[in-house]
Scaffold this motif. Structure first.
Motif, short mmCIF file in Angstrom:
data_model
loop_
_atom_site.label_atom_id
_atom_site.label_comp_id
_atom_site.label_asym_id
_atom_site.label_seq_id
_atom_site.Cartn_x
_atom_site.Cartn_y
_atom_site.Cartn_z
N LEU A 1 0.83 -1.20 0.00
CA LEU A 1 0.00 0.00 0.00
C LEU A 1 0.87 1.25 0.00
N TRP A 2 1.92 1.27 0.81
CA TRP A 2 2.81 2.43 0.89
C TRP A 2 3.56 2.64 -0.42
N HIS A 3 3.96 1.54 -1.06
CA HIS A 3 4.64 1.63 -2.35
C HIS A 3 3.73 2.28 -3.40
N VAL A 4 2.50 1.82 -3.46
CA VAL A 4 1.55 2.39 -4.42
C VAL A 4 1.31 3.87 -4.11
N LEU A 5 1.16 4.18 -2.84
CA LEU A 5 0.87 5.56 -2.43
C LEU A 5 2.00 6.51 -2.79
N LEU A 6 3.25 6.08 -2.56
CA LEU A 6 4.38 6.96 -2.78
C LEU A 6 4.89 6.97 -4.22
N ALA A 7 4.66 5.86 -4.93
CA ALA A 7 5.22 5.75 -6.28
C ALA A 7 4.20 5.94 -7.39
N ARG A 8 2.90 5.83 -7.08
CA ARG A 8 1.90 5.80 -8.14
C ARG A 8 0.80 6.84 -7.98
N HIS B 1 -0.13 12.18 -4.48
CA HIS B 1 0.39 12.46 -3.14
C HIS B 1 1.86 12.06 -3.05
N GLY B 2 2.21 10.90 -3.59
CA GLY B 2 3.61 10.47 -3.57
C GLY B 2 4.51 11.42 -4.34
N PHE B 3 4.02 11.92 -5.47
CA PHE B 3 4.79 12.91 -6.23
C PHE B 3 4.99 14.18 -5.41
N ALA B 4 3.93 14.59 -4.72
CA ALA B 4 4.02 15.80 -3.88
C ALA B 4 5.02 15.60 -2.75
N VAL B 5 5.04 14.40 -2.15
CA VAL B 5 5.99 14.12 -1.06
C VAL B 5 7.43 14.31 -1.54
N ALA B 6 7.75 13.73 -2.71
CA ALA B 6 9.11 13.84 -3.23
C ALA B 6 9.45 15.28 -3.62
N MET B 7 8.51 15.97 -4.23
CA MET B 7 8.75 17.35 -4.65
C MET B 7 8.97 18.27 -3.45
N ILE B 8 8.17 18.08 -2.40
CA ILE B 8 8.33 18.90 -1.20
C ILE B 8 9.70 18.65 -0.57
N GLY B 9 10.12 17.39 -0.55
CA GLY B 9 11.44 17.07 -0.01
C GLY B 9 12.57 17.64 -0.82
N SER B 10 12.37 17.75 -2.15
CA SER B 10 13.42 18.30 -3.01
C SER B 10 13.51 19.82 -2.89
N ASN B 11 12.36 20.49 -2.98
CA ASN B 11 12.35 21.95 -2.91
C ASN B 11 10.93 22.42 -2.58
N PRO B 12 10.63 22.69 -1.31
CA PRO B 12 9.26 23.07 -0.94
C PRO B 12 8.80 24.38 -1.57
N ARG B 13 9.71 25.33 -1.74
CA ARG B 13 9.31 26.62 -2.32
C ARG B 13 8.95 26.46 -3.80
N ALA B 14 9.78 25.71 -4.53
CA ALA B 14 9.47 25.46 -5.93
C ALA B 14 8.19 24.65 -6.08
N SER B 15 7.96 23.73 -5.14
CA SER B 15 6.73 22.94 -5.18
C SER B 15 5.51 23.83 -5.00
N ASP B 16 5.62 24.81 -4.12
CA ASP B 16 4.52 25.75 -3.90
C ASP B 16 4.25 26.57 -5.16
#
Length: 333
Positions: free
Chosen positions: A185-192, A195-210
């Protein structure tokens, strides 16, 4: 063959094949040095011990990928377990039926989710640092649990809970099945999912994500809410395994969850992390623990070996990154 390997790397992550090889080496090494390591009883023991750490590590994974951390995973799990225990005891304790158990599970998940949401709101909307916000929540939940239980255990639950915590289906321990389902379930949530895309983007650059339209504050709140709910699943599982609940259960696992994430290739600065390598890293850590235990080593030695293991992996990855960039020969000269 190379095409299959590339597909596995793309789906599961670049580190998973190397970790699988390391897992195989660990199993062979202990199998040759410890006669009982390859026994069915030892693998059953691993199957019952791994899920608690595994679920707590999944709860730690998404916050780290988002550039934060959740230091309250153990406290949240224990308070969620206390919630279930309280509802069971209010409905007859050992004589409680399935309905009170289901109500208690829902309440435990709600408590876990609420504690996670409180952290997420504090981090996202009030600008609190994840370390401070989760540390404050950890202290609050632990203190609340100590106050409610007066530092003691709560026990006396229905017999069918033992069947969940110690049962086997088709030769596989029930806790391991629960953990595997949660990992998928966690794999699907984070990779597919978005929300998973948002998690990675926020971790990379929260300001750019905003700026790119990602709802950063809402996503951060959801990250910690789901983390808290996964902690609640771990707390419920620990209750069924130990047949008791105590505020201090599993405290030694906190730093190991972080270790498992980093061993599984999760970027400590946020922005990248996959479930499959973390799953394999958990297998490696539990295998090391079980093998050292069969060799008669002290549990504290296993913890020390885990730490040295992580240092060795970090050095290896650093050298590999230099080699990929063509800098290794320059440094050596």
């Amino acid at each position: 063959m190379s095409t299959i390997t590339e597909r596995l790397r793309r789906v599961l992550g670049p580190d998973v094949l190397g970790l699988l090889g390391l897992f195989g080496i660990t199993v062979v090494a202990f199998g040759l040095t410890t006669p009982h390591f390859l026994s069915a009883g030892n693998f059953d023991s691993i199957g019952f011990q791994l899920p608690d750490l595994g679920l707590l590590t999944l709860a730690m994974l998404a916050p780290i990928v988002s550039g934060g951390i959740n230091l309250a995973v153990i406290a949240t799990a224990n308070l969620s377990g206390l919630t279930l225990a309280w509802i069971l005891n209010m409905n007859g304790g050992p004589q409680a039926g399935v309905v009170p158990f289901v109500i208690g599970v829902v309440a435990a998940l709600a408590v876990g989710g609420a504690s996670g949401a409180a952290m997420g709101v504090t981090i996202a909307y009030f600008g609190a640092h994840p370390i401070l916000a989760s540390l404050a929540m950890m202290i609050f939940l632990k203190g609340l649990g100590e106050f409610l239980t007066r530092g003691g255990d709560i026990s006396g639950f229905p017999a069918f809970l033992g069947q969940l915590g110690h049962g086997v289906i088709l030769g596989v321990p029930v806790p391991m099945l629960v953990f595997t389902a949660a990992a998928i379930l966690w794999h699907v949530l984070l990779a597919r999912t978005r929300h998973g895309f948002a998690v990675a983007m926020i971790g990379s650059n929260p300001r750019a994500s905003d700026y790119s339209g990602i709802p950063v504050k809402r996503s951060l709140t959801l990250i910690y809410t789901l983390s808290g709910m996964m902690c609640a699943v771990a707390g419920i599982l620990m209750l069924t395994e130990f047949n008791s609940v105590r505020v201090g259960h599993g405290e030694a696992l906190l730093l190991v969850t972080v270790l498992a994430c980093f061993l599984g290739g999760v970027d400590p600065n946020g922005g990248f992390g996959r479930v499959a390598p973390v799953f394999v890293s958990l297998l490696i850590l539990q295998t090391l623990s079980s093998g050292l235990n069969l060799l008669g080593a002290n549990q504290h030695l296993a913890t020390a070996v885990w730490g040295l293991f992580l240092i060795a992996v970090m050095v290896f990855r650093y050298a590999a990154s230099l080699r990929r960039r063509g800098l290794f020969n320059t440094i050596r000269k």
